[in-house]
Design an enzyme around this catalytic site. Structure first.
Site, PDB file in Angstrom:
ATOM      1  N   GLU A  83      94.496  83.216  62.284  1.00  0.00           N
ATOM      2  CA  GLU A  83      93.433  84.034  61.691  1.00  0.00           C
ATOM      3  C   GLU A  83      92.123  83.286  61.866  1.00  0.00           C
ATOM      4  O   GLU A  83      91.966  82.181  61.328  1.00  0.00           O
ATOM      5  CB  GLU A  83      93.708  84.313  60.217  1.00  0.00           C
ATOM      6  CG  GLU A  83      92.715  85.304  59.637  1.00  0.00           C
ATOM      7  CD  GLU A  83      93.021  85.689  58.194  1.00  0.00           C
ATOM      8  OE1 GLU A  83      93.200  84.769  57.363  1.00  0.00           O
ATOM      9  OE2 GLU A  83      93.066  86.889  57.910  1.00  0.00           O
ATOM     10  N   TYR A 126      85.841  89.123  62.995  1.00  0.00           N
ATOM     11  CA  TYR A 126      87.155  88.737  62.482  1.00  0.00           C
ATOM     12  C   TYR A 126      88.167  88.904  63.605  1.00  0.00           C
ATOM     13  O   TYR A 126      88.112  89.894  64.342  1.00  0.00           O
ATOM     14  CB  TYR A 126      87.561  89.644  61.312  1.00  0.00           C
ATOM     15  CG  TYR A 126      88.993  89.433  60.860  1.00  0.00           C
ATOM     16  CD1 TYR A 126      89.284  88.545  59.829  1.00  0.00           C
ATOM     17  CD2 TYR A 126      90.046  90.096  61.483  1.00  0.00           C
ATOM     18  CE1 TYR A 126      90.593  88.324  59.437  1.00  0.00           C
ATOM     19  CE2 TYR A 126      91.365  89.876  61.092  1.00  0.00           C
ATOM     20  CZ  TYR A 126      91.628  88.997  60.067  1.00  0.00           C
ATOM     21  OH  TYR A 126      92.924  88.770  59.681  1.00  0.00           O
TER      22      TYR A 126
END
Ligand code: GDP
Ligand code: MN
Length: 397
Positions: free
Chosen positions: A206, A118
């Site tokens: 993101e 991530y």
């Protein structure tokens, strides 16, 4: 302003960030053509078909599917385009899918395992610095990781004067447990990603997941990109990527009129000057037992034309049962606002079919109240915050 995944990936790629290659398609035939082209270039033969809507969690909702041959590309693309995709981030009705991204499958088996990480870049408002937030736990909800295993989330703050420094990029790669080629790839990835974020004036990147492929390349498999709308004047090319189909039609119309409007689910329409007062007004309505139907900041010049535009926008929502106007007259005098309300009301006639409660405070508030009370219109005036709330509650009861 949000971008679609495919647009975000193109932006990243233009800054040298490695991405999972793909081509956007508007229908099943275009999807097949896209898959053929990607196969010619890379030759894995498998493709992932991904719904392009402004919402995350598409995988969970059935908006991301693997196709093992061209027949599957056609049937899956045909099934996803036109569907109302429901994900944890959409309403219960879902979002209509108009296009899909056909991307090369990058999870193919090889000498080493693939891993998902991530990574996001965002502004830490507490100290006014950008930071890179990253984790070994990619591919899942970062909220869940934050809740259950917060020690697996790392942050790296970037000094705006220097930008990301080589040691910081190496630290990211090290904390993600990488070595060899993958380590080098990650330092390059995070450095270009940060550069892309700064130079595009974004407010959020993101990338979930960032993939380590089985041949140790690091690439973005997903991309959520939010551009700072206040900086779009410097990025004409990016401004053109706006997809109005993804936005609420009322919000688009309000934006064109220069009104700062956000559509909500309640029954009390709000017309307020200043974002802070607008937030406080919404709290007040809730406290009085109502639910705000919208956030609306009419800005500094609440004259008749603006008040009328705001009335028309608020009344497009059929749920609205009352309108609370809460204006602080500082620079703009209350009596002028009151006159604006009266004029707009008279001009609109029967178009206004719900009770209006007006609270004006500040310069010439008393003259304003007098103006409203003597207008003969179905408008209730209030001076105090609580008094306004009580009147709202009374008309809803
Ligand atoms: P999101 O659900 O909206 O966040 O969409 P993502 O782009 O993150 O895709 C969801 C999931 O699909 C990812 O977490 C991956 O596990 C999987 N996925 C994405 N691309 C590929 C691919 O090329 N091959 C395979 N097998 N899975 C993929
Ligand atoms: Mn994702």
């Amino acid at each position: 302003m949000n971008l679609h995944e495919y647009q975000g990936k193109e932006l990243l790629s233009s800054f040298g960030v490695r991405i999972q290659r793909g081509i956007v398609a508007q229908n099943a035939d275009e999807a097949v053509e896209a898959a053929k082209k990607l196969t010619e270039d890379t030759g894995t033969g498998w493709h992932v078909i991904k719904a392009q809507v402004h919402a995350g969690g598409r995988g969970k909702g059935g908006g991301v599917k693997l196709a093992k041959n061209l027949d599957e590309v056609k049937s899956i693309a045909g099934q996803i385009i036109g569907m109302d995709l429901v994900t944890p981030q959409t309403s219960a009705e879902g979002k209509r899918v108009h296009q899909v991204l056909v991307a090369e499958d990058v999870y193919y088996p090889g000498e080493t395992e693939t891993s998902e990480f991530y990574m996001s870049v965002l502004l830490n408002r507490a100290n006014g610095r950008n930071m890179i937030m990253y984790s070994t736990e990619g591919g899942m909800d970062i909220e869940t990781v934050a809740e259950e295993t917060p020690h697996l989330i790392f942050t790296e703050e970037i000094d705006p004067a220097t930008g990301i420094l080589p040691f910081q990029a190496r630290k990211v790669a090290f904390n993600l447990g990488l070595s060899g080629l993958a380590f080098k790839e990650m330092t390059k990835f995070v450095t270009s990603l940060y550069k892309a974020y700064v130079e595009s004036d974004s407010s959020l990147f993101e990338i979930n997941p960032v993939l380590k492929t089985s041949d140790n390349k690091i690439m973005a498999v997903d991309a959520k990109v939010t551009l700072d709308a206040n900086a779009l004047y410097r990025h004409k090319d990016l401004a053109e990527l706006r997809d109005l189909r993804e936005e609420s039609p009322i919000e688009v119309e309000a934006g064109a009129l220069g009104l700062n409007y956000v559509d909500l689910d309640g029954n009390v329409g709000c017309m307020v000057n200043g974002a802070g007062l607008a937030m406080a007004t919404m709290d007040l309505i809730k406290q009085a037992g109502g639910e705000p139907a919208n956030f609306l900041d009419v800005g500094g010049t609440a004259d008749a034309a603006r008040v009328e535009a705001a009335f028309r926008i608020i009344l497009k929502d059929p749920e609205v049962k009352a309108i609370l106007i809460n204006i602080f007259g500082g620079i703009v005098r209350c009596d002028r606002v009151a006159q604006g309300v009266v004029d707009a009301y008279k001009n609109m006639g029967d178009a206004i079919n719900v009770p209006i409660i007006v609270r004006l405070q500040g310069t010439n508030a008393d003259i304003a109240k007098e103006l409203i009370d003597s207008s003969g219109l179905d408008v209730m005036s209030a001076t105090e915050f609580q008094e306004a709330a009580d009147k709202v509650q009374a008309v809803l009861a």
